[in-house]
Scaffold this motif. Structure first.
Motif, mmCIF file in Angstrom:
data_model
loop_
_atom_site.group_PDB
_atom_site.id
_atom_site.type_symbol
_atom_site.label_atom_id
_atom_site.label_comp_id
_atom_site.label_asym_id
_atom_site.label_seq_id
_atom_site.Cartn_x
_atom_site.Cartn_y
_atom_site.Cartn_z
ATOM 1 N N ASN A 478 -0.018 8.030 1.449
ATOM 2 C CA ASN A 478 -1.324 7.390 1.588
ATOM 3 C C ASN A 478 -1.490 6.252 0.589
ATOM 4 O O ASN A 478 -2.044 5.197 0.919
ATOM 5 N N THR A 479 -1.007 6.462 -0.623
ATOM 6 C CA THR A 479 -1.107 5.402 -1.631
ATOM 7 C C THR A 479 -0.265 4.196 -1.220
ATOM 8 O O THR A 479 -0.662 3.046 -1.439
ATOM 9 N N THR A 480 0.880 4.436 -0.590
ATOM 10 C CA THR A 480 1.783 3.362 -0.179
ATOM 11 C C THR A 480 1.247 2.614 1.043
ATOM 12 O O THR A 480 1.449 1.406 1.174
ATOM 13 N N GLU A 481 0.556 3.324 1.913
ATOM 14 C CA GLU A 481 0.087 2.716 3.162
ATOM 15 C C GLU A 481 -1.360 2.246 3.092
ATOM 16 O O GLU A 481 -1.736 1.298 3.789
ATOM 17 N N ASN A 482 -2.177 2.899 2.262
ATOM 18 C CA ASN A 482 -3.602 2.582 2.215
ATOM 19 C C ASN A 482 -4.027 2.275 0.784
ATOM 20 O O ASN A 482 -3.687 1.247 0.239
ATOM 21 N N VAL A 483 -4.741 3.188 0.157
ATOM 22 C CA VAL A 483 -5.130 3.020 -1.237
ATOM 23 C C VAL A 483 -5.383 4.399 -1.842
ATOM 24 O O VAL A 483 -5.985 5.275 -1.198
ATOM 25 N N GLY A 588 -2.309 0.597 -4.175
ATOM 26 C CA GLY A 588 -1.954 0.594 -2.772
ATOM 27 C C GLY A 588 -2.281 -0.743 -2.143
ATOM 28 O O GLY A 588 -3.032 -1.551 -2.698
ATOM 29 N N SER A 591 -5.866 -2.017 -2.053
ATOM 30 C CA SER A 591 -6.648 -1.997 -3.290
ATOM 31 C C SER A 591 -7.380 -3.308 -3.544
ATOM 32 O O SER A 591 -8.497 -3.309 -4.087
ATOM 33 N N GLU A 634 2.768 -0.227 -7.132
ATOM 34 C CA GLU A 634 1.998 -0.755 -6.010
ATOM 35 C C GLU A 634 0.983 -1.770 -6.529
ATOM 36 O O GLU A 634 0.645 -1.790 -7.713
ATOM 37 N N ARG A 763 9.105 7.541 -0.988
ATOM 38 C CA ARG A 763 9.128 6.233 -0.333
ATOM 39 C C ARG A 763 10.541 5.829 0.067
ATOM 40 O O ARG A 763 10.738 5.147 1.071
#
Length: 812
Positions: A478-483, A588, A591, A634, A763
């Motif tokens: 989720n951090t990699t794709e969104n925030v 992310g 962000s 990120e 990742r």
């Protein structure tokens, strides 16, 4: 009595006498030891004398290794028999998790040169014929282990110290300790006053009383420990008559006790739940050779399990029960090193395994005192790993907990519950409501991971991939794709200011001090030898003010290092603002959009707000210092804010980010992501044992900028040639376990290095580690084998930063 001495050691137990011996051995022959009664009359006299090499701590393991070797050499030097019996030590395992613990330890032991052998149940029976092996999976054995006579050992070290010129004053009580205007110490006793350069407190059960004399809250409170000595057993006596070897020290870890032979009988020493803290206010002034009333009911289940495992134990009567005090700290490890805030005042206290640690503690602390630093990384026993949160009531609960958990399985993700929660950020309840499963560092509650709805908010510890593994993977994705949102309020924070602040920091660190207001620099304070002592993130606030951030667990270490190197002319001030400032991290690809929503009056574009810069912004209506930096690789910002605004900021972020996919993530997801970026960590990749350039800090070490602490030593180290080089490693054919740290690395069948830390990279979908290997083997593509929980796996060196090596996401 001497009126002057180079160093005064307070306490005449095995720890204090070892300290005196090693100071004298280093050439400080004008050192003095003061003991209020007779040598060994505190806890040393009733110790069982065991010498367990087993310890999951890298630093404590080396301390114990030295002790066992040193004790065997002492008799030759002094001519005194120390009663050393090298009978070996056998640790039983009846649970799979226990065997994993032993295999992790065995790997660490290999890297520091401790011989550990694996035994089958049948082999256990061979070396311990009286042991019932029913239900055992196996055991490990230390052939070099055994036991010693503590009083004889102490007297031998005392002779060795005296022979070198050191003095021992028995029946002499320390009444007060004062600092003189010239910076020396005055130790006031009932026999006179000694002026000295250094004081070393080795006062055991009296540690807190000694500390109080100089305003120190020493985090040591003893706990009662019982052991039983039996009458002689006919079978053991028959073995002796037949010339058979003494059976080794036996430890049934899963039932919480140790056993060894004693005068034809047996000693049983249990570590039970419910053992009470004692001497909370310190022993009485006339305390000497003191024991407490035994309480066999408290250890009844241990007695029963011992009778099952060694039936002979139940066949003889009890000769004597000892119930005496053992000094404890909240984590069970001793405190060895400098006292926080006091120059030339040193501590060697809290030794729950004092006989085992005494030799090594004296060795390393003498190095620290005389040479300026130890030769091994002592961070695991540094007194400054505790802060003022360690109150008396906290110590009672935590020290009793530490005692009760001596034999529990020490998982790498273990989090003990005693005296928690204690220090909490304002958003604690909000995180808990979102599923946070917390751990503790330096008293602070930190979210380790988040349980999704329907999943219990409880940890599951293991040496293998645990039940939380997949949830951490989801946090990373989720951090990699969104925030993602991470609470890092536990960071240590300080303001260094004054007309001399810039010059002070420039001499303290190897990097350059940030020149522009708002600039963010990652900086390292080197040790005197050229290793890494501390890591700081420094932000310039103004011409004469800097905001300095470091690891929360190292607050006392990092701030103490700065304070002890500050000029004494008042030109520099250091203000600890840790509790005044909170930190929330947003990271992310979404962000930037999130920040634009919560702070619409400010420009977050790459041109206006580049990487490694900071500025004050408003989040909602709350002020926050936004720094474009993070530990996960990120796009993102750290939001440092006056802590009273935290929930206002938190709520605005969560509300504005709802449609952007904002979700919280925890420390374990952060660690997975930092591994994919090859980001170093203090205590693993960064250490006084490794030159800063061995840890590949070339970008942050400017040897040409002028003088700074550790520079000349690092240059000499470089000219001599480095023995290690930090590499990033991919491990193949992994099924359910990843590198924890301390794992041996093999090349062509020979151990050549060690992994410093490891994790799974979600990742890149690879099991990763960082480690130290010889420079000749540090090329990308070099193949190794790495041992994980007793099995070897193929591994290969890969390029640094396997994820986003060009930092395109960070700089987006």
């Amino acid at each position: 009595m001497n009126s002057h001495a180079r160093a005064v050691v307070i306490g005449g137990g095995v720890v204090g006498v070892s300290m005196l011996y090693h100071l004298a051995k280093k050439g400080w022959t004008d050192s003095v030891l003061i003991e209020r009664k007779e040598l060994t009359s505190g806890s040393t006299w009733h110790a069982a004398g065991l010498l367990p090499l087993f310890n999951m701590s890298y630093s404590v393991g080396q301390v114990h290794k030295y002790s066992v070797k040193f004790y065997q050499e002492l008799e030759k030097e002094t001519g005194m028999n120390v009663g050393f019996r090298k009978v070996s030590n056998v640790r039983l395992a009846s649970k799979a998790d226990r065997w994993d613990e032993y295999m992790q330890y065995a790997g660490v032991a290999d890297t520091i040169g401790i011989d550990v052998r694996r035994l089958t149940p049948e082999q256990v029976k061979e070396v311990w014929p009286m042991c019932n092996t029913e239900g055992l999976l196996g055991a490990i054995q230390h052939p070099e282990d055994g036991y010693i006579q503590p009083a004889d050992l102490t007297q031998a070290m005392a002779k060795g110290a005296r022979d070198r010129g050191a003095k021992i004053h028995r029946n002499t009580t320390v009444q007060a300790i004062h600092r003189t205007p010239s910076g020396e110490w005055e130790v006031v006793t009932d026999k006179g006053t000694i002026t000295c350069e250094h004081v070393v407190s080795c006062s055991g059960n009296f540690a807190r009383k000694t500390g109080a004399m100089v305003g120190l809250n020493i985090p040591v409170i003893p706990v009662e420990h019982q052991y039983i000595v039996t009458e002689a057993h006919p079978e053991i006596k028959a073995r002796h008559s037949d010339g058979l070897p003494e059976m080794g020290v036996l430890r049934d870890s899963d039932n919480g006790w140790y056993m060894r032979e004693e005068a034809g009988g047996l000693i049983l020493g249990p570590y039970e739940h419910g053992a009470p803290a004692c001497y909370v206010k310190g022993p009485s002034e006339d305390s000497e050779y003191e024991l407490f009333q035994e309480d066999l009911e408290r250890i009844e289940q241990h007695i029963e399990s011992a009778m099952f495992r060694v039936p002979a134990f139940g066949e003889v009567g009890v000769k004597r029960v000892y119930n005496g005090a053992i000094a404890y700290t909240p984590d069970g490890n001793p405190i060895i090193g400098p006292a926080p805030g006091l120059k030339n005042f040193w501590l060697s206290e809290g030794h729950s395994f004092g006989v085992t640690a005494a030799g090594g503690a004296g060795w390393q602390l003498a190095e620290w005192i005389v040479e300026g630093e130890p030769t091994i990384d002592m961070s695991g026993v540094d007194p400054r790993r505790y802060g003022n949160y360690a109150t008396e009531s906290y110590l009672i609960e935590k020290n009793e907990e530490a005692y009760a958990n001596v034999f529990t399985i020490h998982f790498p993700d273990e989090e003990r519950e005693g005296a928690r929660p204690l220090r909490t950020a304002p958003c604690y309840d909000r995180l808990k409501a979102l599923g946070a499963v917390f751990g503790a560092k330096f008293g602070w509650e930190r979210a380790n991971w988040f349980a999704p709805e329907g999943v219990a908010q409880e940890d599951h510890w293991s040496f293998r991939r645990s039940e939380w593994f997949k949830h951490i993977g989801n946090e990373v994705r989720n951090t990699t794709e969104n925030v993602g949102l991470l609470d890092m309020s536990a960071f240590a924070k300080a303001r260094v200011s004054g007309p001399g602040a810039e010059a002070f920091l420039d001499r303290l660190i190897a990097n350059r001090v940030p020149k522009k207001v708002g600039r963010v620099n990652l900086c390292h304070a080197l040790s005197y030898s050229g290793g890494v002592h501390s890591e700081y993130t420094i932000i310039r606030e103004s011409d004469q003010s800097f905001y300095v951030v470091s690891a929360g667990a190292l607050q006392s270490v990092d701030h103490d290092w700065m304070r002890k190197h500050m000029p004494e002319d008042g030109s520099v001030q250091l203000t600890n603002i840790t509790n005044a400032m909170g930190v929330l991290v947003v990271a992310g690809p979404n962000s930037r959009q999130l920040m634009e929503r919560v702070s619409p009056r400010f420009d977050f574009s790459n041109d206006a707000f580049p990487w490694l810069t900071s500025r004050w912004i408003d989040v909602g209506h709350a002020p926050s210092l936004a720094a474009r930096v993070n530990y996960v690789g990120e796009l993102g910002w750290e939001l440092h804010h006056p802590i009273e605004y935290q929930n206002h900021i938190f709520d605005h972020l969560m509300e504005a980010g709802a449609d952007l996919g904002i979700k919280p993530f925890g420390i374990r997801a952060m660690d997975s992501m930092r591994m994919e970026k090859s980001y170093r960590m203090m205590g693993t990749e960064l250490s006084i044992e490794y030159a800063a350039l061995e840890s590949k800090l070339d970008r942050f070490v400017h040897l040409n900028k002028g003088d700074f602490i550790g520079r000349d030593a690092l240059v000499k180290w470089q000219e001599k040639g480095f023995a290690n080089e930090l590499v990033t490693i991919r491990i193949d054919n992994i099924k359910d376990t990843d590198v924890i740290g301390g794992n041996p690395l093999y090349h062509d069948g020979k151990m050549v290095g060690r992994a410093t830390s490891g994790n799974y990279g979600f990742r890149v979908e690879q099991s990763l580690a960082m480690g130290m290997v010889p420079p000749a083997l540090a090329s990308v593509g070099t193949a190794f084998e790495i041992e994980i929980l007793g099995e070897r796996y193929p591994a290969v060196i890969v390029e640094e930063s396997p994820f986003d090596p060009d930092n395109l996401r960070l700089r987006a």
